[in-house]
Design an enzyme around this catalytic site. Structure first.
Site, PDB file in Angstrom:
ATOM      1  N   PHE A 124       4.252   0.994 -16.012  1.00 48.27           N
ATOM      2  CA  PHE A 124       4.552  -0.419 -15.418  1.00 48.27           C
ATOM      3  C   PHE A 124       3.163  -1.087 -14.644  1.00 48.27           C
ATOM      4  O   PHE A 124       2.750  -0.537 -13.758  1.00 48.27           O
ATOM      5  CB  PHE A 124       5.454  -0.459 -14.375  1.00 48.27           C
ATOM      6  CG  PHE A 124       5.993  -1.860 -14.057  1.00 48.27           C
ATOM      7  CD1 PHE A 124       6.920  -2.728 -14.953  1.00 48.27           C
ATOM      8  CD2 PHE A 124       5.375  -2.426 -13.041  1.00 48.27           C
ATOM      9  CE1 PHE A 124       7.110  -4.022 -14.527  1.00 48.27           C
ATOM     10  CE2 PHE A 124       5.772  -4.025 -12.480  1.00 48.27           C
ATOM     11  CZ  PHE A 124       6.631  -4.484 -13.432  1.00 48.27           C
ATOM     12  N   ASP A 215      -4.010   2.452 -11.816  1.00 44.49           N
ATOM     13  CA  ASP A 215      -3.138   1.331 -11.135  1.00 44.49           C
ATOM     14  C   ASP A 215      -2.433   2.262  -9.981  1.00 44.49           C
ATOM     15  O   ASP A 215      -1.631   2.995  -9.988  1.00 44.49           O
ATOM     16  CB  ASP A 215      -2.066   1.064 -12.243  1.00 44.49           C
ATOM     17  CG  ASP A 215      -1.133   0.046 -11.500  1.00 44.49           C
ATOM     18  OD1 ASP A 215      -1.273  -0.159 -10.326  1.00 44.49           O
ATOM     19  OD2 ASP A 215      -0.563  -0.734 -12.248  1.00 44.49           O
ATOM     20  N   LYS A 244       0.854  -3.778  -3.215  1.00 43.67           N
ATOM     21  CA  LYS A 244       1.968  -3.644  -2.721  1.00 43.67           C
ATOM     22  C   LYS A 244       1.852  -3.302  -1.250  1.00 43.67           C
ATOM     23  O   LYS A 244       2.427  -4.366  -0.465  1.00 43.67           O
ATOM     24  CB  LYS A 244       3.051  -2.669  -3.464  1.00 43.67           C
ATOM     25  CG  LYS A 244       3.549  -3.196  -4.564  1.00 43.67           C
ATOM     26  CD  LYS A 244       4.807  -2.266  -5.305  1.00 43.67           C
ATOM     27  CE  LYS A 244       5.394  -3.018  -6.367  1.00 43.67           C
ATOM     28  NZ  LYS A 244       4.956  -2.459  -7.681  1.00 43.67           N
TER      29      LYS A 244
HETATM   30  C1  PLP Z   1       4.813  -3.378  -8.932  1.00 42.84           C
HETATM   31  C2  PLP Z   1       3.664  -2.835  -9.760  1.00 42.84           C
HETATM   32  C3  PLP Z   1       2.881  -3.830 -10.185  1.00 42.84           C
HETATM   33  C4  PLP Z   1       3.000  -5.307 -10.146  1.00 42.84           C
HETATM   34  O1  PLP Z   1       2.755  -5.748  -9.226  1.00 42.84           O
HETATM   35  P1  PLP Z   1       3.346  -7.434  -8.583  1.00 42.84           P
HETATM   36  O2  PLP Z   1       2.656  -7.641  -7.317  1.00 42.84           O
HETATM   37  O3  PLP Z   1       4.712  -7.224  -8.831  1.00 42.84           O
HETATM   38  O4  PLP Z   1       2.708  -7.969  -9.671  1.00 42.84           O
HETATM   39  C5  PLP Z   1       1.708  -3.418 -11.038  1.00 42.84           C
HETATM   40  N1  PLP Z   1       1.679  -1.984 -11.312  1.00 42.84           N
HETATM   41  C6  PLP Z   1       2.463  -1.182 -10.514  1.00 42.84           C
HETATM   42  C7  PLP Z   1       2.298   0.433 -10.636  1.00 42.84           C
HETATM   43  C8  PLP Z   1       3.774  -1.533  -9.850  1.00 42.84           C
HETATM   44  O5  PLP Z   1       4.477  -0.775  -9.378  1.00 42.84           O
END
Ligand code: PLP
Length: 392
Positions: A124, A215, A244
């Site tokens: 994700f 990420d 986050k």
């Molecule tokens: C939540 C998340 C995103 C997206 O972040 P947003 O601030 O909602 O755009 C990207 N990568 C990972 C691993 C995430 O958990």
């Protein structure tokens, strides 16, 4: 717009790990805005720092030097192998910056005309068009085709499959600009990275001057019990995104890079809001408080307690829970195929005053504020058990 199917729950106030709804009911928060509220709700130190900042300066353009932004970039680089940071407003945006950086690396360093980025299935990376294309889950693509070109997918933690895909892509010369991976897959079901797999990916990327980008949007900034998820893998990326938990509830994202791949020139990339004094003050305060309160060590201690207690709970309910997995305060409770589903358990827990979030149809995520205490963990387990019993 109808982008969410929301629970009939109106949260109006919070304190520490507790949230209160408009009816005055109290909930133990094991969601934390989905791994966002690092210091809990209404933290007095964060509140005071932000009030002071509001009294001084909220926003200026990135046309000018911003001391809070420079201090935050230094704080991130001092706690990682990175040398420079780009600031934006969310996880998806941080990954967009990473994708643009990867393409520029492909063009300029590897001489590729149409560079590819390899990402994992069940990953994700966010919802903007390129980030959602990077996301290796067809359900997020459906209805939004055509997707962005230049992405290929392989099964996470599968060394042989990765080697085969890489060999295939590079069969007639350089094609791959970057590999983008979560150190632990969050949304995809709380699946920790395998250190041996990550070491091999690092080795192959080094051989070919392919960028390895992590990420860290969900697992980064202390949630794993270390500053970064990749600290747990013992593998260093060339660049990594975060968002986050960084601002403790104030929206901020960032891409941190090593000097060798700091390819952006003035004009290449930008953000109006990114890294303004207010959001940087939030992140600086979160980082300072993680250290002042020794939250990394605290998360490690809470991880041990939580895993012990969840394992005991699983042993008491073998028909419902099959596995507990995760790092630090990002734990996944894996549910049995013939028991309650994740959405059912989340709903039942809400009725018991406990907020949880699914990570797929059969995994419930526990991602509380990092300041959660042992007495809260005991309450969490009690309420989770009551929810399980209410469903059986
Ligand atoms: C939540 C998340 C995103 C997206 O972040 P947003 O601030 O909602 O755009 C990207 N990568 C990972 C691993 C995430 O958990």
């Amino acid at each position: 717009m109808g982008t969410y199917s929301r629970y009939p729950l109106e949260l109006v106030r919070g304190k520490g790990v507790w949230l209160y709804d408009s009816q005055g009911r109290r909930y133990l928060d094991a969601v934390a805005g989905i791994a966002v509220c690092t210091l809990g709700h209404s933290d007095p130190v964060l509140r005071r720092a932000l009030c002071r900042q509001l009294g001084r300066l909220q926003h200026v353009s990135n046309l000018y030097r911003i001391p809070e932004q420079e201090a935050l970039a230094r704080a991130i680089c001092e706690r990682s192998a990175a040398d420079a940071v780009f600031f934006c407003n969310s996880g998806a945006e941080a990954n967009e910056a990473a994708i643009k950086l990867a393409r520029k690396h492909g063009h300029t360093v590897r001489g590729i005309e149409r560079p590819l980025i390899l990402t994992a299935q069940a990953s994700f990376h966010g919802r903007t068009l390129a980030a959602v294309t990077a996301t290796g889950q067809p359900k997020y693509h459906q209805g939004f085709e055509p997707m962005v070109e230049g992405f290929r997918y392989f099964p996470y933690n599968d060394t042989a499959a990765f080697e085969a895909l890489l060999a295939d892509c590079e069969a007639t010369g350089p094609r791959v600009a970057a590999v983008l991976l979560e150190p632990l897959q969050g949304e995809g079901g709380v699946i920790p990275g395998d250190p041996a797999f990550f070491r091999r990916v690092r080795e192959l990327c080094d051989q070919k001057q392919i960028l390895l980008i992590f990420d860290e949007v969900q697992i980064g900034v202390g949630r794993s019990g270390h500053w970064w998820g990749h600290d747990r893998l013992g593998v260093e990326p060339d660049a990594f995104s975060m968002a986050k938990g960084l601002g403790g509830g104030i929206p901020i994202g960032a891409l941190a890079v090593k000097a060798a791949v700091d390819h952006f020139q003035p004009g290449d990339h930008a953000s109006t809001f990114g890294g303004n004094p207010f959001v940087c003050r939030a992140a600086l305060t979160v980082i300072a408080e993680i250290e002042r309160r020794q939250l990394l060590q605290h998360v490690q201690a809470m991880e041990r307690l939580l895993i012990d207690q969840l394992s005991e709970l699983a042993a008491r309910h073998p028909g419902a829970i099959t596995e507990v997995r995760g790092w630090g305060l990002l734990q996944g409770v894996v549910l049995a195929e013939d028991g309650p589903t994740a959405p059912e358990l989340v709903k039942a827990a809400m009725a018991q005053g406990l907020l949880l979030v699914p990570a797929g149809p059969r995994v419930v995520r526990i991602v509380p504020p990092l300041v959660i205490r042992p007495r809260h963990l005991r309450k969490l387990i009690q309420r989770l058990e009551k929810a399980l019993i209410s469903l059986s």
